[in-house]
Design a protein around this motif. Sequence first.
Motif, mmCIF file in Angstrom:
data_model
loop_
_atom_site.group_PDB
_atom_site.id
_atom_site.type_symbol
_atom_site.label_atom_id
_atom_site.label_comp_id
_atom_site.label_asym_id
_atom_site.label_seq_id
_atom_site.Cartn_x
_atom_site.Cartn_y
_atom_site.Cartn_z
ATOM 1 N N GLU A 1 0.865 -1.050 0.095
ATOM 2 C CA GLU A 1 -0.304 -0.035 -0.163
ATOM 3 C C GLU A 1 0.956 1.344 -0.094
ATOM 4 O O GLU A 1 1.697 1.401 0.808
ATOM 5 C CB GLU A 1 -0.871 0.123 1.276
ATOM 6 N N ASN B 1 -4.457 4.887 -2.106
ATOM 7 C CA ASN B 1 -5.712 5.286 -1.529
ATOM 8 C C ASN B 1 -6.361 6.719 -2.458
ATOM 9 O O ASN B 1 -5.492 7.516 -2.763
ATOM 10 C CB ASN B 1 -5.225 6.034 -0.048
ATOM 11 N N GLU C 1 -7.831 1.922 -3.016
ATOM 12 C CA GLU C 1 -8.641 2.085 -1.954
ATOM 13 C C GLU C 1 -9.650 3.303 -1.405
ATOM 14 O O GLU C 1 -9.189 4.285 -1.565
ATOM 15 C CB GLU C 1 -7.547 1.670 -0.665
ATOM 16 N N ASP D 1 -11.820 0.507 2.258
ATOM 17 C CA ASP D 1 -10.898 0.780 3.244
ATOM 18 C C ASP D 1 -11.611 1.008 4.522
ATOM 19 O O ASP D 1 -12.771 1.538 4.462
ATOM 20 C CB ASP D 1 -10.116 2.165 2.927
ATOM 21 N N LYS E 1 -11.114 -4.117 3.309
ATOM 22 C CA LYS E 1 -10.211 -4.146 4.716
ATOM 23 C C LYS E 1 -10.675 -3.779 5.825
ATOM 24 O O LYS E 1 -11.583 -2.781 6.167
ATOM 25 C CB LYS E 1 -9.162 -3.074 4.390
HETATM 26 MG MG MG Z 1 -5.725 2.409 2.736
#
Ligand code: MG
Length: 292
Positions: free
Chosen positions: A59, A118, A150, A180, A201
Amino acid sequence: EIRQRDIKTFYRYNREMDRVAQERLDLTRDLRRALENDQFELHYQPKVDLATGTVKGCEALIRWLHPVRGMLMPGQFISVAEQSQLIGPIGDWVLFQACRHLRQWQDAGLDLVQVSVNVSVDQFRLGDFTHKVRDALETHAIDPAALTLEITESVFSDESELLRRQINDLHALGVRLSLDDFGTGYSSLLYLQQYPFDEIKIDMGFVRRILDDPLNRNIVSMILGISQVLGADTVAEGVENTAVRDALLELGCHIGQGYYYSMPLEVEDFRWLLEKHSRLPLTPRPLGAAKD
Ligand code: MG
Ligand code: C2E
Ligand code: MG
Ligand code: MG
């Protein structure tokens, strides 16, 4: 009846408000120059196969090397970026930089399969996000399936047609979509059913308390169940020790991230990790990683 003390408190409060407002103004001003002055950096945290310790992906997490304040974390400036529209160009930079790094790793023969980026909901509101993603992938010759975006559940707080269309366009493009911080926001089962998420997640708040009480453990188990019904992968955030890892494996969660395995690493250190082909956690642990 207004007393002297209340008046003092009022002025102190006022000064504090001024200070906070001023700080945001300063940050906004500095943020405008941060991109052109090359002050952002991506750090990478491995996504790990919990059973074997092998790296499955990573990530990308942004850091701002502020010339005066030192390294700032996303929590200190992403909301400022969102409120000032700067999240558009900053988000584009993140996307392109992550694709550029993935290209470099692939060129070096390092078999990393996934990079996660993200994305702020505000990036969708700007309207041309799907185009930007396609551009970043084509520029770096990246297979769409190697990129995961995400998105937090705040994507559901705005039911606009624009958002839904873009999410579907991204899905059609072949990039993976990840939800997320699951469990902390606006999700309903209806939304989950309507949006094509490939990954969920579990928020680290649930993960870190997994051993504390049975209710929390059952919630994690339930999230895994929902994820399975949707045909999505499940990733646990915030795995900090072997006890939590073992509990996750027992519940059927196979992928995780967290300080037990590795802190987010500078790109050179992450590359070194890939080159080593080793299992995580490393012993001795790298770069200030948390103790078990
Ligand atoms: Mg994230
Ligand atoms: P997130 O996407 O949920 O990322 C996980 C955060 O938890 C990261 O914080 C990571 O460093 C931290 N973390 C990882 N493992 C552990 C652990 O074992 N224990 C604990 N306590 N924390 C752990 P970070 O880097 O400060 O990022 C915070 C948030 O900022 C991210 O949460 C994400 O929502 C946002 N963010 C980061 N980079 C970007 C970006 O490039 N663009 C946008 N829009 N948002 C970003
Ligand atoms: Mg998260
Ligand atoms: Mg989080």
